[in-house]
Design a protein around this motif. Structure first.
Motif, PDB file in Angstrom:
ATOM      1  N   SER A   8      10.768   1.919   2.587  1.00  0.00           N
ATOM      2  CA  SER A   8      10.922   1.577   3.992  1.00  0.00           C
ATOM      3  C   SER A   8       9.620   1.857   4.727  1.00  0.00           C
ATOM      4  O   SER A   8       8.726   2.521   4.205  1.00  0.00           O
ATOM      5  CB  SER A   8      12.055   2.390   4.615  1.00  0.00           C
ATOM      6  OG  SER A   8      12.240   2.049   5.974  1.00  0.00           O
ATOM      7  N   SER A   9       9.529   1.357   5.953  1.00  0.00           N
ATOM      8  CA  SER A   9       8.339   1.557   6.758  1.00  0.00           C
ATOM      9  C   SER A   9       8.119   3.034   7.063  1.00  0.00           C
ATOM     10  O   SER A   9       9.059   3.768   7.337  1.00  0.00           O
ATOM     11  CB  SER A   9       8.470   0.783   8.067  1.00  0.00           C
ATOM     12  OG  SER A   9       7.393   1.041   8.928  1.00  0.00           O
ATOM     13  N   GLY A  10       6.859   3.446   7.034  1.00  0.00           N
ATOM     14  CA  GLY A  10       6.517   4.819   7.366  1.00  0.00           C
ATOM     15  C   GLY A  10       6.635   5.792   6.205  1.00  0.00           C
ATOM     16  O   GLY A  10       6.346   6.976   6.365  1.00  0.00           O
ATOM     17  N   TYR A  11       7.040   5.314   5.017  1.00  0.00           N
ATOM     18  CA  TYR A  11       7.144   6.201   3.862  1.00  0.00           C
ATOM     19  C   TYR A  11       5.753   6.535   3.353  1.00  0.00           C
ATOM     20  O   TYR A  11       4.880   5.666   3.251  1.00  0.00           O
ATOM     21  CB  TYR A  11       7.956   5.543   2.750  1.00  0.00           C
ATOM     22  CG  TYR A  11       9.447   5.656   2.932  1.00  0.00           C
ATOM     23  CD1 TYR A  11      10.042   5.328   4.144  1.00  0.00           C
ATOM     24  CD2 TYR A  11      10.272   6.074   1.897  1.00  0.00           C
ATOM     25  CE1 TYR A  11      11.410   5.433   4.318  1.00  0.00           C
ATOM     26  CE2 TYR A  11      11.651   6.166   2.061  1.00  0.00           C
ATOM     27  CZ  TYR A  11      12.212   5.843   3.269  1.00  0.00           C
ATOM     28  OH  TYR A  11      13.568   5.943   3.447  1.00  0.00           O
ATOM     29  N   VAL A  12       5.537   7.796   3.046  1.00  0.00           N
ATOM     30  CA  VAL A  12       4.225   8.247   2.591  1.00  0.00           C
ATOM     31  C   VAL A  12       4.365   9.057   1.310  1.00  0.00           C
ATOM     32  O   VAL A  12       5.436   9.573   0.986  1.00  0.00           O
ATOM     33  CB  VAL A  12       3.515   9.111   3.659  1.00  0.00           C
ATOM     34  CG1 VAL A  12       3.186   8.279   4.883  1.00  0.00           C
ATOM     35  CG2 VAL A  12       4.345  10.340   4.034  1.00  0.00           C
ATOM     36  N   GLU A  13       3.253   9.133   0.583  1.00  0.00           N
ATOM     37  CA  GLU A  13       3.135  10.054  -0.541  1.00  0.00           C
ATOM     38  C   GLU A  13       2.120  11.106  -0.149  1.00  0.00           C
ATOM     39  O   GLU A  13       1.161  10.832   0.582  1.00  0.00           O
ATOM     40  CB  GLU A  13       2.699   9.317  -1.809  1.00  0.00           C
ATOM     41  CG  GLU A  13       1.357   8.595  -1.679  1.00  0.00           C
ATOM     42  CD  GLU A  13       1.028   7.747  -2.887  1.00  0.00           C
ATOM     43  OE1 GLU A  13       1.908   6.980  -3.327  1.00  0.00           O
ATOM     44  OE2 GLU A  13      -0.115   7.846  -3.383  1.00  0.00           O
ATOM     45  N   ILE A  14       2.350  12.332  -0.612  1.00  0.00           N
ATOM     46  CA  ILE A  14       1.510  13.462  -0.222  1.00  0.00           C
ATOM     47  C   ILE A  14       1.012  14.123  -1.497  1.00  0.00           C
ATOM     48  O   ILE A  14       1.801  14.648  -2.288  1.00  0.00           O
ATOM     49  CB  ILE A  14       2.292  14.463   0.640  1.00  0.00           C
ATOM     50  CG1 ILE A  14       2.907  13.745   1.849  1.00  0.00           C
ATOM     51  CG2 ILE A  14       1.396  15.599   1.097  1.00  0.00           C
ATOM     52  CD1 ILE A  14       3.792  14.630   2.700  1.00  0.00           C
ATOM     53  N   THR A  15      -0.290  14.075  -1.710  1.00  0.00           N
ATOM     54  CA  THR A  15      -0.866  14.575  -2.950  1.00  0.00           C
ATOM     55  C   THR A  15      -2.020  15.528  -2.670  1.00  0.00           C
ATOM     56  O   THR A  15      -2.616  15.518  -1.593  1.00  0.00           O
ATOM     57  CB  THR A  15      -1.385  13.423  -3.829  1.00  0.00           C
ATOM     58  OG1 THR A  15      -2.378  12.685  -3.099  1.00  0.00           O
ATOM     59  CG2 THR A  15      -0.253  12.492  -4.224  1.00  0.00           C
ATOM     60  N   ALA A  16      -2.329  16.346  -3.679  1.00  0.00           N
ATOM     61  CA  ALA A  16      -3.492  17.229  -3.643  1.00  0.00           C
ATOM     62  C   ALA A  16      -4.268  17.019  -4.928  1.00  0.00           C
ATOM     63  O   ALA A  16      -3.691  16.683  -5.963  1.00  0.00           O
ATOM     64  CB  ALA A  16      -3.061  18.689  -3.515  1.00  0.00           C
ATOM     65  N   ASP A  17      -5.573  17.199  -4.858  1.00  0.00           N
ATOM     66  CA  ASP A  17      -6.428  17.016  -6.030  1.00  0.00           C
ATOM     67  C   ASP A  17      -7.276  18.262  -6.211  1.00  0.00           C
ATOM     68  O   ASP A  17      -8.221  18.494  -5.456  1.00  0.00           O
ATOM     69  CB  ASP A  17      -7.318  15.780  -5.844  1.00  0.00           C
ATOM     70  CG  ASP A  17      -8.098  15.438  -7.119  1.00  0.00           C
ATOM     71  OD1 ASP A  17      -7.813  16.048  -8.175  1.00  0.00           O
ATOM     72  OD2 ASP A  17      -9.001  14.585  -7.051  1.00  0.00           O
ATOM     73  N   ILE A  18      -6.893  19.083  -7.191  1.00  0.00           N
ATOM     74  CA  ILE A  18      -7.589  20.347  -7.425  1.00  0.00           C
ATOM     75  C   ILE A  18      -8.497  20.178  -8.634  1.00  0.00           C
ATOM     76  O   ILE A  18      -8.098  20.396  -9.782  1.00  0.00           O
ATOM     77  CB  ILE A  18      -6.594  21.501  -7.634  1.00  0.00           C
ATOM     78  CG1 ILE A  18      -5.622  21.569  -6.455  1.00  0.00           C
ATOM     79  CG2 ILE A  18      -7.324  22.827  -7.790  1.00  0.00           C
ATOM     80  CD1 ILE A  18      -4.545  22.596  -6.598  1.00  0.00           C
ATOM     81  N   THR A  19      -9.710  19.715  -8.387  1.00  0.00           N
ATOM     82  CA  THR A  19     -10.686  19.511  -9.446  1.00  0.00           C
ATOM     83  C   THR A  19     -12.031  20.100  -9.010  1.00  0.00           C
ATOM     84  O   THR A  19     -12.425  19.948  -7.849  1.00  0.00           O
ATOM     85  CB  THR A  19     -10.868  18.015  -9.741  1.00  0.00           C
ATOM     86  OG1 THR A  19     -11.161  17.317  -8.524  1.00  0.00           O
ATOM     87  CG2 THR A  19      -9.644  17.425 -10.391  1.00  0.00           C
ATOM     88  N   PRO A  20     -12.744  20.810  -9.917  1.00  0.00           N
ATOM     89  CA  PRO A  20     -12.296  21.091 -11.277  1.00  0.00           C
ATOM     90  C   PRO A  20     -11.116  22.050 -11.261  1.00  0.00           C
ATOM     91  O   PRO A  20     -10.998  22.866 -10.358  1.00  0.00           O
ATOM     92  CB  PRO A  20     -13.518  21.728 -11.920  1.00  0.00           C
ATOM     93  CG  PRO A  20     -14.267  22.334 -10.769  1.00  0.00           C
ATOM     94  CD  PRO A  20     -14.047  21.403  -9.610  1.00  0.00           C
ATOM     95  N   GLY A  21     -10.256  21.903 -12.232  1.00  0.00           N
ATOM     96  CA  GLY A  21      -9.046  22.713 -12.259  1.00  0.00           C
ATOM     97  C   GLY A  21      -7.886  21.915 -12.795  1.00  0.00           C
ATOM     98  O   GLY A  21      -8.062  21.014 -13.630  1.00  0.00           O
TER      99      GLY A  21
END
Length: 284
Positions: free
Chosen positions: A83-96
């Motif tokens: 649906s409209s307004g749906y988001v994904e929330i991610t983090a990128d821990i690099t190096p690691g």
């Protein structure tokens, strides 16, 4: 009688003024795709959504020094939104340890939509775009407006596992280390979306990109353009196993994947403006 009336009037004006000030205490909003810090609003001690370095779980924490990757969240449209307004929330821990995705903890969610309280947590890896995957939808969130806010931008967050519409951030933490809890019903509390870096996707075109799948010893990628600057391959636990930078004029590339064990991997194309494109592949 007039004195009482004047006192009541003064009190009402003071209360309205206080409400207006309170409504302006948290001006940070989600306005565009970007990297954000997600923080509490209006608490005596400000706390931030953080991946705990010891447990690998999502907790509330004091703000860490510098731009600590455990507190930086990329909030963009979900790659397979319902649906409209749906988001994904991610983090990128690099190096690691690599990529993490924010999710609804299935062990605290019964699927009925009537849960009084669920835990929001993280898992290694990227969001799921395959709607047939049994875990699809648990990484869906929706940027919303908190009660009384009608301006541009969003200052609230709902969890949106398939079939659910009311799980919202309404349980403020009391101290650093508390779990991140959402609730069905109750107050819609503000979240501070503190923008760190905006992400533009205007020049990130992957319509011509062809990635061989399945692969054996060599991964071939054709149809690259100048907006694609880096290619990385992750296992399903979010660990980066191969990374390669691209020259400005590269239209294709080949990666040696002969050392990878058989199984499923995620290819990530990274743009110079922070945008990204991912595709699952099978290594035979």
């Amino acid at each position: 009688m007039k004195k009482i009336t004047l006192k009541i009037s003064a009190f009402v004006l003071f209360a309205l003024s206080a409400l207006q000030v309170q409504a302006q205490n948290c001006p940070e909003l989600w306005l565009e795709p970007g990297v954000y810090k997600l923080a509490t609003c209006g608490l005596t001690t400000e706390l931030y959504m953080t991946i705990d370095g010891s447990s690998g779980e999502l907790v509330w924490s004091d703000e860490l020094a510098g731009d600590d990757a455990t507190q930086l969240w990329t909030v963009i449209d979900h790659r397979e939104p319902a649906s409209s307004g749906y988001v994904e929330i991610t983090a990128d821990i690099t190096p690691g340890p690599g990529a993490f995705t924010m999710i609804v903890d299935q062990s605290t969610y019964d699927g009925s939509g009537a849960d009084p309280e669920i835990r929001v947590n993280v898992r290694p890896g990227l969001p799921i775009s395959d709607t047939s995957d049994p875990d699809y939808g648990y990484d869906q969130f929706q940027r919303r407006k908190a009660t009384g806010w009608s301006g541009s931008g969003n200052n609230a967050l709902f969890a949106k596992p398939v079939g659910q519409g009311n799980l919202r951030y309404s349980v403020p933490p009391t101290a650093a280390g508390d779990q991140v809890l959402f609730q069905n019903g109750g107050t819609i509390n503000d979240i501070r979306f503190i923008l760190v870096t905006a992400l533009s996707t205007e020049e990130f075109d992957t319509s011509s990109v062809v990635i061989t799948n399945p692969v054996k010893d060599e991964l071939s990628i054709e149809g690259l353009n100048q907006s694609i600057k880096q290619i990385a391959i992750y296992d399903l636990l979010g660990k980066q196993v191969i990374s390669s930078s691209l020259e400005d004029d590269a239209s294709s590339t080949k990666l040696d994947v002969s050392t990878l064990t058989s199984g499923m991997y995620i290819v990530k194309l990274q743009g110079e403006n922070g945008a990204s494109f991912t595709k699952k592949i099978v290594k035979e």
